[in-house]
Structures are given as structure tokens and as C-alpha cells.
Design a protein around this motif. Structure first.
Motif, PDB file in Angstrom:
ATOM      1  N   ASN A 142      70.701   2.528  28.188  1.00 39.46           N
ATOM      2  CA  ASN A 142      71.317   3.890  28.202  1.00 39.46           C
ATOM      3  C   ASN A 142      71.072   4.471  26.996  1.00 39.46           C
ATOM      4  N   LEU A 143      71.125   3.492  26.014  1.00 39.55           N
ATOM      5  CA  LEU A 143      71.141   3.958  24.404  1.00 39.55           C
ATOM      6  C   LEU A 143      69.688   4.197  24.146  1.00 39.55           C
ATOM      7  N   LEU A 144      68.896   3.518  24.644  1.00 43.97           N
ATOM      8  CA  LEU A 144      67.474   3.862  24.519  1.00 43.97           C
ATOM      9  C   LEU A 144      67.022   5.126  25.130  1.00 43.97           C
ATOM     10  N   PHE A 145      67.399   5.119  26.224  1.00 41.67           N
ATOM     11  CA  PHE A 145      66.801   6.426  27.072  1.00 41.67           C
ATOM     12  C   PHE A 145      67.373   7.658  26.201  1.00 41.67           C
ATOM     13  N   THR A 146      68.965   7.677  25.798  1.00 37.57           N
ATOM     14  CA  THR A 146      69.467   8.945  25.415  1.00 37.57           C
ATOM     15  C   THR A 146      68.663   9.123  24.009  1.00 37.57           C
ATOM     16  N   ASN A 147      68.434   7.933  23.350  1.00 36.27           N
ATOM     17  CA  ASN A 147      67.721   8.315  21.976  1.00 36.27           C
ATOM     18  C   ASN A 147      66.358   9.074  22.314  1.00 36.27           C
ATOM     19  N   GLY A 148      65.408   8.323  23.232  1.00 39.25           N
ATOM     20  CA  GLY A 148      64.259   8.905  23.567  1.00 39.25           C
ATOM     21  C   GLY A 148      64.314  10.529  23.898  1.00 39.25           C
ATOM     22  N   VAL A 149      65.316  10.675  24.819  1.00 36.12           N
ATOM     23  CA  VAL A 149      65.332  12.220  25.298  1.00 36.12           C
ATOM     24  C   VAL A 149      65.748  13.085  24.123  1.00 36.12           C
ATOM     25  N   THR A 150      66.613  12.478  23.189  1.00 35.17           N
ATOM     26  CA  THR A 150      67.090  13.380  21.791  1.00 35.17           C
ATOM     27  C   THR A 150      65.911  13.514  21.016  1.00 35.17           C
ATOM     28  N   SER A 151      65.025  12.507  20.920  1.00 29.90           N
ATOM     29  CA  SER A 151      64.006  12.507  19.934  1.00 29.90           C
ATOM     30  C   SER A 151      62.778  13.823  20.717  1.00 29.90           C
ATOM     31  N   ARG A 152      62.707  13.694  21.960  1.00 28.32           N
ATOM     32  CA  ARG A 152      61.789  14.354  22.452  1.00 28.32           C
ATOM     33  C   ARG A 152      62.225  16.040  22.405  1.00 28.32           C
ATOM     34  N   GLN A 153      63.688  15.971  22.437  1.00 26.48           N
ATOM     35  CA  GLN A 153      64.071  17.497  22.370  1.00 26.48           C
ATOM     36  C   GLN A 153      63.817  17.965  20.927  1.00 26.48           C
ATOM     37  N   TYR A 154      64.188  17.072  19.842  1.00 29.34           N
ATOM     38  CA  TYR A 154      63.916  17.526  18.592  1.00 29.34           C
ATOM     39  C   TYR A 154      62.373  17.891  18.401  1.00 29.34           C
ATOM     40  N   ALA A 155      61.676  17.043  18.698  1.00 26.73           N
ATOM     41  CA  ALA A 155      60.058  17.125  18.819  1.00 26.73           C
ATOM     42  C   ALA A 155      59.593  18.516  19.301  1.00 26.73           C
ATOM     43  N   ASP A 156      60.341  18.795  20.494  1.00 27.08           N
ATOM     44  CA  ASP A 156      59.926  20.073  21.220  1.00 27.08           C
ATOM     45  C   ASP A 156      60.166  21.502  20.357  1.00 27.08           C
TER      46      ASP A 156
END
Length: 152
Positions: A51-65
Motif C-alpha cells: 500500500n505504501l509503495l502504491f501510494t508513493n507511486g501514485v503521488t510521484s506520478r501526479q507530481y510528474a504530471d
């Protein structure tokens, strides 16, 4: 970006249980093993890490977007995410002092650039162009413009 329901539940579950059951382990996985038992504790720890890895991935993707869409349209998203993760890793490795020193360096730079932009735009400002609508009025124009200027 808020925490997910599972992260909030797991955090409070582990911390409240720690107040009841004295355990001297620093690791959340070992902590949950001691509380829930070997099998359920390992499953809980695995779900927490995923869950933490998934949440960090989503957050990183949103920041990159945000960065690619608003500031660097020709930069590959992989480069932006890699730079973000690298800077975060250095900050975590260096500790809180590094974050504080970076803020000490960057906040005056930000304030200076903001003041410079305002000063350079002052000659272009013409109060005659600011006319209120009889229907909306002046304050309503400001409240209607602000959502248009934010990034979605």
C-alpha cells in the motif's frame, strides 16, 4: 494528498496497541507480527508495504504530471520522477537538517523572484482595465477568476 484509509487504520492500530502491549521493536512488520501472530502479522506487513509503495507511486506520478504538464513539456516523465526520488532520497539520508538548510536557501530565492515578477509587471498594470460587472460586482470577479488560474 491525504493518507488512504488503510494507512490511517494501520497507523492507529499499531500505535494504540503499542500503548497497551509494551513491545520494543522499531519495525512495523515485527510489531504487527508480535500483535497479530506470525501469519497475520506477515500478511499485514506485506499489505502495508504494498500500500505504501502504491501510494508513493501514485503521488510521484501526479507530481510528474504537474511538472511535465505545466513547466517542462518536452522532458520525459521518467526523468522527472527519477529526479524527485533522488532528491527525496538525499533529503531522507541527510535528515531534517538538510531539509531545513534547503528551505533556508530556497525561500529567500523564491521571495526575491516573486517580488521581482511583481515589480516588473507594475508598468503593465492599468487600473482602468479593472471594471466590475453590474451583475457580479468587483469582489465576485476576483472569486470567479481565481479558480481559472489554478492548475488542475
Amino acid at each position: 494528498m491525504g493518507k488512504t484509509v488503510f494507512q490511517s487504520f494501520s497507523f492507529y492500530f499499531l500505535r494504540i496497541t503499542a500503548m497497551v502491549v509494551p513491545i520494543n521493536f522499531a519495525n512495523s512488520g515485527k510489531f504487527s507480527e508480535r500483535i497479530l501472530g506470525k501469519i497475520l502479522g506477515k500478511a499485514f506487513g506485506f499489505i502495508l508495504i504494498v500500500n505504501l509503495l502504491f501510494t508513493n507511486g501514485v503521488t510521484s506520478r501526479q507530481y510528474a504530471d504537474l511538472v511535465v504538464g505545466a513547466f517542462l513539456p518536452r522532458t520525459p516523465m521518467f526523468a522527472v520522477i527519477s529526479a524527485l526520488v533522488l532528491v527525496c532520497a538525499f533529503a531522507v539520508r541527510g535528515g531534517l537538517e538538510v531539509v531545513g538548510r534547503a528551505a533556508q536557501l530556497l525561500i529567500p530565492l523564491y521571495v526575491f523572484s516573486l517580488i521581482l515578477i511583481i515589480v516588473l509587471l507594475l508598468p503593465e498594470y492599468n487600473p482602468k482595465n479593472y471594471k466590475g460587472s453590474p451583475y457580479w460586482g468587483e469582489p465576485q470577479i476576483i472569486f470567479r477568476i481565481v479558480p481559472c488560474t489554478t492548475w488542475n
